[in-house]
Design an enzyme around this catalytic site. Structure first.
Site, PDB file in Angstrom:
ATOM      1  N   GLU A 173       6.100  16.366  -2.281  1.00  0.00           N
ATOM      2  CA  GLU A 173       5.207  15.207  -2.341  1.00  0.00           C
ATOM      3  C   GLU A 173       3.935  15.487  -1.561  1.00  0.00           C
ATOM      4  OE1 GLU A 173       7.279  11.388  -1.805  1.00  0.00           O
ATOM      5  OE2 GLU A 173       5.527  10.663  -0.714  1.00  0.00           O
ATOM      6  N   ASP A 216       0.718  13.213  -0.161  1.00  0.00           N
ATOM      7  CA  ASP A 216       0.383  11.786   0.004  1.00  0.00           C
ATOM      8  C   ASP A 216      -0.954  11.492   0.632  1.00  0.00           C
ATOM      9  OD1 ASP A 216       2.875  10.722  -0.639  1.00  0.00           O
ATOM     10  OD2 ASP A 216       3.648  11.092   1.365  1.00  0.00           O
ATOM     11  N   GLU A 218      -2.287   7.858   2.076  1.00  0.00           N
ATOM     12  CA  GLU A 218      -1.945   6.441   2.271  1.00  0.00           C
ATOM     13  C   GLU A 218      -3.036   5.770   3.093  1.00  0.00           C
ATOM     14  OE1 GLU A 218       2.781   5.826   2.161  1.00  0.00           O
ATOM     15  OE2 GLU A 218       2.085   6.853   3.960  1.00  0.00           O
TER      16      GLU A 218
END
Ligand SMILES: *[C@@H]1O[C@H](CO)[C@@H](O)[C@H](O)[C@H]1NC(C)=O
Length: 294
Positions: free
Chosen positions: A107, A109, A111
């Site tokens: 993953e 990411d 955010e």
């Protein structure tokens, strides 16, 4: 004009040209949402504008929403332009990430943690490889991400994963297989984005709660650029496709100008770096050896 000043101009020009010719990702193609993406949940909380070239995700006290790419990709360059939830966005999180679908997942990411009106957003990034994450880094941005669209992108190849904000590299995760660290290379990932309530942790560690009187919260998106090898279930297909632009030499590492910009971001805007957190990690993760300019 004197010959010498022409010479200097040429040098300046060469310098600028070499700066732009280097590892900045290839041209971004702005395409409508539906070309590459579909809603994931709460379909009625996604609003379409301008023939689907622009969308808004809506969060209210009933639900957030999200979307995902139709395809799964192995390597490439993925970007979107986002205007974060304006005003009082405390408790909300807007995410843009790539993730594989299996249990030992990979993953990548972005955010964006909202805040009270006038207080700064935090951009948290993380990388999971083979199911292992715990690689958070947090920065403040050098602009207010709620006023204009800014582009957020990921370049991913065999050598590195680069997080860009408006083509400025803010984080590099090098392939550190030689240090015993797994690197995402054989699990195709989908691209996801979502807006949800995370007031149990997001803003000042969960102290600031979402003010539902301010709902609905709206994050705006456009561009939806995807340039990757669209993989079927296994990775063999992409291997058979031969070398792509993101495999070429100039994308295997940042160039000097990009390292300078990375260093500028990291020295001026870093809030948290797992590589420096000796409380959580008495021994730093092996890849932290390569955590330049922290
Ligand atoms: C929100 O603002 C406060 C006060 O300026 C700051 O400490 C915090 O880091 C900001 N961002 C988040 C997501 O908490």
């Amino acid at each position: 004009m004197a010959a010498s000043s022409v010479g200097i101009l040429c040098l300046v020009f060469l310098f600028l040209a070499s700066g732009t010719m280097s590892a900045a990702p290839k041209k971004v193609v702005h395409v409508p949402f539906t070309r590459n993406y579909v809603p994931t949940w709460a379909f009625d909380h996604i609003k379409y504008f301008n023939g689907g070239n622009e969308i808004q995700l809506l969060l209210d006290k009933y639900t957030g929403t999200g979307f995902q790419s139709k395809g799964s990709y192995l390597f490439g360059h993925f970007s979107m332009q986002i205007k974060m939830v304006p005003g009082d966005s405390a408790g909300t999180v807007t995410a843009f990430y790539l993730s594989s679908q299996n249990s030992e997942h990979d993953e990548i990411d972005f955010e964006f943690l909202g805040n009270r009106t006038g207080q700064p957003y935090i951009l948290q990034t993380n990388v999971f490889t083979g199911g292992k994450g715990d690689r958070e880094q947090r920065i403040f941005l050098w602009f207010d991400p709620t006023i204009d669209y800014h582009s957020y992108s990921v370049l991913w190849n065999m050598y590195q994963i680069v997080f860009f904000v408006d083509d400025i590299p803010i984080r590099v995760f090098k392939n550190s297989k030689d240090l015993g660290v797994k690197f995402p290379f054989d699990q195709p990932m989908k691209i996801y984005s979502s807006l949800w309530n995370a007031d149990d942790w997001a803003t000042r560690g969960g102290l600031e709660k979402t003010d539902w009187a301010k709902a609905p919260f709206l994050a705006s998106y456009k561009s939806f650029h995807v340039d990757g090898c669209q993989a079927s279930v296994n990775a063999k297909f992409c291997e058979s496709q031969g070398k792509k632009w993101w495999d070429q030499k100039e994308y295997q590492d940042l160039d000097a100008a990009q390292y300078r910009r990375l260093k500028w971001v990291r020295s001026k805007f870093t809030i948290y770096n797992y590589c420096k957190d000796r409380v959580r990690f008495p021994t730093a993760a092996p890849e932290c050896k390569r955590d330049r300019d922290a």
